[in-house]
Design a protein around this motif. Structure first.
Motif, PDB file in Angstrom:
ATOM      1  N   ARG A   1       0.809  -1.221   0.000  1.00 51.61           N
ATOM      2  CA  ARG A   1       0.000   0.000   0.000  1.00 51.61           C
ATOM      3  C   ARG A   1       0.839   1.266   0.000  1.00 51.61           C
ATOM      4  NH1 ARG A   1      -2.674  -1.293   3.967  1.00 51.61           N
ATOM      5  NH2 ARG A   1      -2.139   0.374   5.430  1.00 51.61           N
TER       6      ARG A   1
ATOM      7  N   SER B   1       2.798   2.059  -2.013  1.00 58.47           N
ATOM      8  CA  SER B   1       2.965   2.501  -3.402  1.00 58.47           C
ATOM      9  C   SER B   1       2.068   3.686  -3.725  1.00 58.47           C
ATOM     10  CB  SER B   1       2.653   1.347  -4.361  1.00 58.47           C
ATOM     11  OG  SER B   1       1.332   0.915  -4.174  1.00 58.47           O
ATOM     12  N   ILE B   2       1.071   3.921  -2.894  1.00 55.20           N
ATOM     13  CA  ILE B   2       0.133   4.997  -3.189  1.00 55.20           C
ATOM     14  C   ILE B   2       0.468   6.286  -2.443  1.00 55.20           C
ATOM     15  CG2 ILE B   2      -1.655   4.717  -1.424  1.00 55.20           C
ATOM     16  CD1 ILE B   2      -3.474   4.500  -4.112  1.00 55.20           C
ATOM     17  N   LEU B   3       1.515   6.276  -1.653  1.00 49.87           N
ATOM     18  CA  LEU B   3       1.823   7.463  -0.863  1.00 49.87           C
ATOM     19  C   LEU B   3       2.163   8.656  -1.755  1.00 49.87           C
ATOM     20  CD1 LEU B   3       3.967   5.962   2.039  1.00 49.87           C
ATOM     21  CD2 LEU B   3       1.599   6.698   2.122  1.00 49.87           C
ATOM     22  N   SER B   4       3.036   8.401  -2.721  1.00 52.93           N
ATOM     23  CA  SER B   4       3.407   9.481  -3.650  1.00 52.93           C
ATOM     24  C   SER B   4       4.135   8.845  -4.825  1.00 52.93           C
ATOM     25  CB  SER B   4       4.320  10.500  -2.977  1.00 52.93           C
ATOM     26  OG  SER B   4       5.607   9.950  -2.798  1.00 52.93           O
ATOM     27  N   THR B   5       4.431   9.630  -5.850  1.00 51.00           N
ATOM     28  CA  THR B   5       5.129   9.048  -7.007  1.00 51.00           C
ATOM     29  C   THR B   5       6.508   8.529  -6.611  1.00 51.00           C
ATOM     30  OG1 THR B   5       5.951  11.227  -7.633  1.00 51.00           O
ATOM     31  CG2 THR B   5       3.942  10.459  -8.738  1.00 51.00           C
TER      32      THR B   5
ATOM     33  N   TRP C   1       7.236   7.143  -3.833  1.00 51.58           N
ATOM     34  CA  TRP C   1       7.080   5.903  -3.089  1.00 51.58           C
ATOM     35  C   TRP C   1       6.500   4.768  -3.915  1.00 51.58           C
ATOM     36  CZ3 TRP C   1       7.992   4.293   1.964  1.00 51.58           C
ATOM     37  CH2 TRP C   1       8.639   5.250   2.768  1.00 51.58           C
ATOM     38  N   ARG C   2       6.151   5.100  -5.163  1.00 54.33           N
ATOM     39  CA  ARG C   2       5.393   4.105  -5.922  1.00 54.33           C
ATOM     40  C   ARG C   2       6.069   2.760  -6.018  1.00 54.33           C
ATOM     41  NH1 ARG C   2       2.234   5.104 -11.560  1.00 54.33           N
ATOM     42  NH2 ARG C   2       1.458   2.968 -11.770  1.00 54.33           N
TER      43      ARG C   2
END
Lengths: 160, 426
Positions: B39, B41-45, B47-48
């Motif tokens: 999950r 991966s959705i924090l920011s680009t 962190w993707r």
């Protein structure tokens, strides 16, 4: 402190100065566990007050408390549970970042696990704030990702 | 020096977890469960794709439990695991699949044929496949091609070895749970692991002989049922830590030989079917192998049988280097039987010179019989530091005066070691 001729560090204490100017004492054997501190001691000598400009008087005593227990081999699961019991998520984060700066491996590992436990099933917004992340996805990108990864969003309490 | 001038929030201070170097972030990701990791991966680009280098991928029962309401969870679950494996990018240290009991998901050959080569290419070192759902199936042969494994645990499978098995040449640690062995499979597996140091076998079937000669083996934990006929360990020359647990009770003459330099030895049995220790570890065995023992744990000791007590005393006398002793007796003894416990054991031989720590853990019904044993220990251990007497109470039978009299009795016992501490826990 009188200069010791031998290099025995068993009862020697080191003085540490925090970023906000307070001084704390720590046993030399505990200081050894914090590689950053040890490097500074190696460079500056162990009679000088070691400056730690990125660690402050709020967190350093807690870190010293941990390593005091460590050098006597008394760190147990119970002790570690007590250690973090009354800390909120932000306080743990500050300790974690300090442990990283001090290169204090054992404390770092323990706090990594504790942070992971605290973040379990927390909402995306909460984790963003916690990690200090700005969301730069477009709404379309984000909703597409959420759809693709729907399975990882099960059981999450979204708190917006 | 610039070090002394900086204070407070400065540009180079890392005060956000997100600004930490990626190997440090991996340290946090490593401890997150699989859903939380993915999950991120959705924090920011930025962190993707950070999660794709998390070195551990673990699918525990709580992952599977969320799909319990689905009739056929297999396609859903296997799609997710495949997706995670395909998107992961970087070395995978550990891969764990723990399918809980009654979960309708079969680890088929098809699935493992897809996943194992992927894992192998990523250099997986630690693999755990636990399949507690009901129907046993063969452990797919593809698993045997994971050459880099250093730690392997599997359970809930039939084990047969592929004909072209070239061994797990780097394997150090092997754990088997609820495995049914085809003929010769276990021997082939073990002989294919030339560096094996730790082996654990529990609740396995079709397991009748255990003769081992692995020279590198240091730690062995063996659990077996009534089908076990013979255990022969003298060729495991470096074996120093041994645990033997009879789930159904012991058969006389089961242990044919023990390694010479054994240092830690733990013996357990289901209480009711246990035979006397004199038949489990006969005198010849004790004489040849107990000389180097430093830690001994004896479970299911029948304190109310005088023969048993005397035999254990003789065993202790044959272990001059014993430093730590744990004796357990968690069965309900019929205390109307058994001998008079007022006869004392030999308290003058000063034979337990290295013994430092003793733990005696019993159910309350055996306490009187245990007391003479404690007396023997206290009188003969010149180096004793701590003796802990832990009594599990059945509250109907016990009251304060009884406990007080035990305490007093303990205090009055003669001690060979001046610094010995006796702890009475109830």
């Amino acid at each position: 402190m009188a200069q010791e001729a031998s290099s025995s560090t068993s009862s020697k204490t080191i003085s540490l100065k925090t970023g906000d100017g307070e001084i704390f004492e720590i046993e030399a054997s505990a200081a050894k566990q914090m590689k950053t501190v040890q490097r500074l001691i190696d460079d500056l000598g162990d009679d000088i007050t070691i400056p730690l400009h990125n660690v402050f008087s709020k967190e350093l005593p807690k870190i010293i408390e941990y390593y005091k227990k460590d050098i006597t081999g008394e760190i147990t699961k119970d002790f570690e549970a007590e250690f973090v019991k009354d800390l909120n998520d932000d306080e743990v984060k500050v300790l974690f970042l300090a442990a990283n700066y001090l290169d204090a491996n054992k404390l770092f590992e323990f706090l990594s696990q504790n942070i992971a436990d605290r973040l379990e099933s927390k909402s995306v917004e909460y984790v963003r704030k916690y990690f200090g992340v700005e969301n730069d996805f477009t709404p379309e990108e984000e909703s597409k990702l959420r759809e693709e990864r729907a399975w990882s969003f099960r059981g999450i309490k979204e708190d917006e | 020096m610039s070090l002394f001038n900086k204070k407070g929030n400065q540009d180079d201070q890392i005060d956000r977890i997100s600004d930490l170097p990626s190997n440090v972030i991996d340290g946090v990701l490593e401890h997150l469960n699989i859903r939380d990791v993915v999950r991120t991966s959705i924090l920011s680009t930025k962190w993707r794709y950070m999660w794709t280098s998390a070195p551990r991928l673990e699918f525990h029962p709580n992952f599977f439990h969320t799909y319990e309401y689905i009739h056929y969870p297999s396609p859903v679950v296997s799609k997710i695991i495949t997706d995670v494996l395909m998107r992961h990018n970087g070395p995978i240290n550990k891969f764990l699949l723990f399918i809980p009991t009654y979960f309708n998901f079969k680890l088929t050959v098809k699935l493992l044929d897809m996943w194992i080569p992927l894992l192998s290419r990523r250099g997986v070192k630690h693999l755990e496949l636990l399949n507690l759902e009901t129907a046993l199936s063969h452990l797919p042969y593809i698993v045997f091609s994971c050459k880099e494994l250093t730690k392997f645990k599997f359970g809930g499978f039939n084990l047969s070895i592929p004909p072209n098995f070239s061994g797990f040449k780097r394997l150090l640690n092997l754990k088997l749970q609820r495995v049914t062995f085809e003929s010769g499979a276990l021997e082939s597996l073990i002989s294919g692991c030339p560096l094996l140091e730790e082996l654990s076998i529990e609740y396995c079937h079709r397991f009748e002989y255990f003769h081992i000669s692995t020279p590198t083996l240091k730690v062995l934990s063996l659990g077996f049922d009534k089908n076990m006929k013979s255990i022969c360990l003298k060729k495991a020359q470096n074996l120093s830590d041994l645990t033997l647990m009879a789930n159904d009770g012991w058969v006389p003459g089961l242990i044919k030989s023990l390694p010479k330099n054994i240092q830690r030895f733990s013996i357990g049995s289901s209480f009711n079917k246990k035979i006397p220790y004199a038949d489990i570890i006969p005198p010849t065995l004790v004489k040849s192998s107990f000389n180097s023992i430093k830690y001994l744990k004896l479970r299911a000791v029948k304190f109310n049988e005088r023969g048993e007590l005397l035999y254990i005393v003789s065993v202790l006398k044959s272990a001059p280097h014993l430093v730590e002793l744990v004796v357990e007796s968690y069965g309900h003894l019929d205390i109307t039987q058994g001998s008079d416990c007022s006869e004392e054991l030999d308290c003058s031989s000063r034979c337990l010179n290295q013994l430092k720590t003793v733990n005696i853990n019993i159910y309350a019904t055996s306490h009187q019989h245990a007391m003479s044993f404690i007396q023997f220990i206290l009188a003969n251990s010149t180096s004793l530091k701590t003796l802990t007497f832990d009594v599990l109470l059945d509250s109907r039978e016990f009251d304060a005066p009884m406990l007080l009299s035990i305490s007093q009795h303990l205090l009055l016992m003669k001690r060979a070691s001046q610094s010995a501490q006796v702890k009475f826990i109830h």
